[in-house]
Design an enzyme around this catalytic site. Sequence first.
Site, PDB file in Angstrom:
ATOM      1  NE  ARG A  49       4.133  -7.854  11.300  1.00  0.00           N
ATOM      2  CZ  ARG A  49       3.651  -6.972  10.424  1.00  0.00           C
ATOM      3  NH1 ARG A  49       2.583  -7.241   9.728  1.00  0.00           N
ATOM      4  NH2 ARG A  49       4.213  -5.795  10.279  1.00  0.00           N
ATOM      5  CD  GLU A  74      -2.765   1.171   2.492  1.00  0.00           C
ATOM      6  OE1 GLU A  74      -2.728   0.214   3.289  1.00  0.00           O
ATOM      7  OE2 GLU A  74      -3.483   2.170   2.635  1.00  0.00           O
ATOM      8  CE  LYS A 112       2.998   0.114   4.709  1.00  0.00           C
ATOM      9  NZ  LYS A 112       2.489  -0.064   3.352  1.00  0.00           N
TER      10      LYS A 112
HETATM   11  P1  ATP Z   1       2.704  -2.259   7.989  1.00  0.00           P
HETATM   12  O1  ATP Z   1       2.130  -3.098   9.067  1.00  0.00           O
HETATM   13  O2  ATP Z   1       4.146  -1.967   8.130  1.00  0.00           O
HETATM   14  O3  ATP Z   1       1.911  -1.018   7.706  1.00  0.00           O
HETATM   15  P2  ATP Z   1       1.401  -3.506   5.857  1.00  0.00           P
HETATM   16  O4  ATP Z   1       1.186  -4.965   5.879  1.00  0.00           O
HETATM   17  O5  ATP Z   1       0.241  -2.642   6.159  1.00  0.00           O
HETATM   18  O6  ATP Z   1       2.649  -3.178   6.720  1.00  0.00           O
HETATM   19  P3  ATP Z   1       1.568  -3.406   3.051  1.00  0.00           P
HETATM   20  O7  ATP Z   1       2.027  -2.296   2.199  1.00  0.00           O
HETATM   21  O8  ATP Z   1       0.158  -3.791   3.025  1.00  0.00           O
HETATM   22  O9  ATP Z   1       2.004  -3.018   4.511  1.00  0.00           O
HETATM   23  O10 ATP Z   1       2.496  -4.661   2.829  1.00  0.00           O
HETATM   24  C1  ATP Z   1       2.849  -5.171   1.575  1.00  0.00           C
HETATM   25  C2  ATP Z   1       3.232  -6.604   1.727  1.00  0.00           C
HETATM   26  O11 ATP Z   1       4.322  -6.744   2.637  1.00  0.00           O
HETATM   27  C3  ATP Z   1       2.086  -7.419   2.288  1.00  0.00           C
HETATM   28  O12 ATP Z   1       1.969  -8.609   1.548  1.00  0.00           O
HETATM   29  C4  ATP Z   1       2.484  -7.697   3.701  1.00  0.00           C
HETATM   30  O13 ATP Z   1       1.970  -8.891   4.150  1.00  0.00           O
HETATM   31  C5  ATP Z   1       4.016  -7.694   3.625  1.00  0.00           C
HETATM   32  N1  ATP Z   1       4.600  -7.313   4.906  1.00  0.00           N
HETATM   33  C6  ATP Z   1       4.359  -6.193   5.601  1.00  0.00           C
HETATM   34  N2  ATP Z   1       5.032  -6.202   6.767  1.00  0.00           N
HETATM   35  C7  ATP Z   1       5.722  -7.371   6.802  1.00  0.00           C
HETATM   36  C8  ATP Z   1       6.609  -7.975   7.746  1.00  0.00           C
HETATM   37  N3  ATP Z   1       6.925  -7.374   8.899  1.00  0.00           N
HETATM   38  N4  ATP Z   1       7.126  -9.181   7.446  1.00  0.00           N
HETATM   39  C9  ATP Z   1       6.826  -9.785   6.283  1.00  0.00           C
HETATM   40  N5  ATP Z   1       6.006  -9.271   5.356  1.00  0.00           N
HETATM   41  C10 ATP Z   1       5.448  -8.076   5.608  1.00  0.00           C
HETATM   42 MG    MG Z   2      -1.503  -3.369   4.788  1.00  0.00          MG
END
Ligand code: ATP
Ligand code: MG
Length: 561
Positions: free
Chosen positions: A260, A35, A270
């Site tokens: 994760r 995102e 984020k």
């Molecule tokens: P955050 O919690 O940091 O805001 P998010 O999951 O909301 O992360 P996205 O932009 O939706 O952020 O993530 C893109 C991809 O990265 C998704 O498939 C998500 O599952 C993966 N991802 C995000 N954080 C992690 C993590 N700590 N370890 C592994 N994969 C991750």
């Molecule tokens: Mg997300």
Amino acid sequence: MEKQPSSTNFIREIIDYDLSVHKNEDRVHTRFPPEPNGYLHIGHAKSICLNFGIARDYRGLCNLRFDDTNPSKEEVEYVESIKEDVRWLGFDWEEREFYASDYFGRLYEYALQLIRQGNAYVCDLTTDEIREYRGTLTRPGTNSPYRDRSVEENLKLFRCMKAGEFEDGSRVLRAKIDMTHPNITMRDPAIYRIKHASHHRTGDTWCIYPMYDFAHCLSDSIEGITHSICTLEFENNRPLYDWILDQLGVHHPQQIEFARLNLSYTVLSKRKLLKLVQEDRVRGWDDPRMPTISGLRRRGYTPESIRAFCDTVGVTKINSVIDLVVLENSLREDLNRRALRRMAVLKPLKVIITNYPEEGVEELDAVNNPEDPAAGVRRVPFSRELYIERDDFEENPPRKFFRLAPGREVRLRYAYFITCVDVRKDKKTGEVTELYCTYDSRTRGGDAPDGRRVKATLHWVSARHALSAEVRLYDNLFSKPNPDEAEEGEDFLSNLNPNSLAILDGCYVEPSLGWARPGERYQFERQGYFSVDPDSSSGKLVFNRTVSLKDTWAKVQKTLT
Ligand code: ATP
Ligand code: MG
């Protein structure tokens, strides 16, 4: 902890099986779906390495898809940074750069189809009422009074929603599933909401936007994804992912969840990283203390070391916290092989070689990288006045201190043996200001012909030739292994380490570093690995300490076994 690169994992086992039964016409197609609401962090790197790595190893494809369904938090700046970071990590999405927003038209059509099939309805309950009606883990939900609207009424209202006739939050489109479902996600989740906001790509075309659960599975389906890999938090959303695709009868990728990445002394969210940036707790998204890809890059991390780290931590279904030392060690291993050695004095103390000619200068050979003979040698100037590290001298040395002290002989790396004969001090403060030493001209290159030994070898720079530099030293951004463990009424910010940045001005580096360009990495002998910061210019050299030399890895391994 030795691991083969690209070792197998449960996801690869699923893919192996799928290929053995010729599922998906033998295709493997993954995607990385960020995102664009912030910069990528090391957790995303794990997901990138996993998705692009699988595509590479199975001769499949991996798409880069921006999950840009929330207009209010997303920005073009983030899109650009994400592309830069994925590329820098060494992955290529070729022409497959997609945006969920490209599918808004089709998603709207799919929503109409669900309504026509009696699988979705427009609900007028307020957000609070919806929460109330939803029930809890122990209490089933109750049906919305709007649940039995006719298809015609739902179509009309949904079109009015799209036409901008209603205010934000006044209505939502909900999937009609089961308000008593044991999985709360399945209790008639919202799939479209009203939001009068400009979108960074679609402008003001839309005032209704699909919810993540609706947009995500359908974007996967539209792109022909075969394996939709996401983190464990989405396990509860999988039945909804499947339900939507089943109701619509479209291509159905398989959602697979993995644990994760969590790192000690770090936050990987984020939202929290954005807060650090917005509140000026750090110097921006690429602050070298940040766990963002751009921060790690500025700190001096290599893409190779990050990929190796992702390989080391592996892919499982069990949540755990990885020690930050594991990340640092993967970098040390990489830089030890590649980084050129240089001499730099961070806290200088002047040394005057009394028996060396006043105007004399010698160029001495210094090895660029003992790990890599091909890196060759460079010439380092030596003269009568030098700087050594202040910490390498003790006027009254404690028992185990073997470095320079009055009357003691040590080796200057690549140069000569010197002996300290006199100490000058500031009369007022008592601080040592200069050392007077003699050198033994027969020890050129650092070896005594008579075989006599010294117990220490010091790094140094020639005062006349040295370049001044600023060096930034970093410590963990947080002082607790789990920064979220805060006192009552406090949040993670209360665990920020007040000493995470120390700036040393007045450092001296050997003249060959005058050619150093931003992004380059060096080992400063005995000090650690350093990267040239983008703030650096020919007028002012600026270095970041990437990681110290000390290898705490052995200690960690001990605690693991
Ligand atoms: P955050 O919690 O940091 O805001 P998010 O999951 O909301 O992360 P996205 O932009 O939706 O952020 O993530 C893109 C991809 O990265 C998704 O498939 C998500 O599952 C993966 N991802 C995000 N954080 C992690 C993590 N700590 N370890 C592994 N994969 C991750
Ligand atoms: Mg997300």
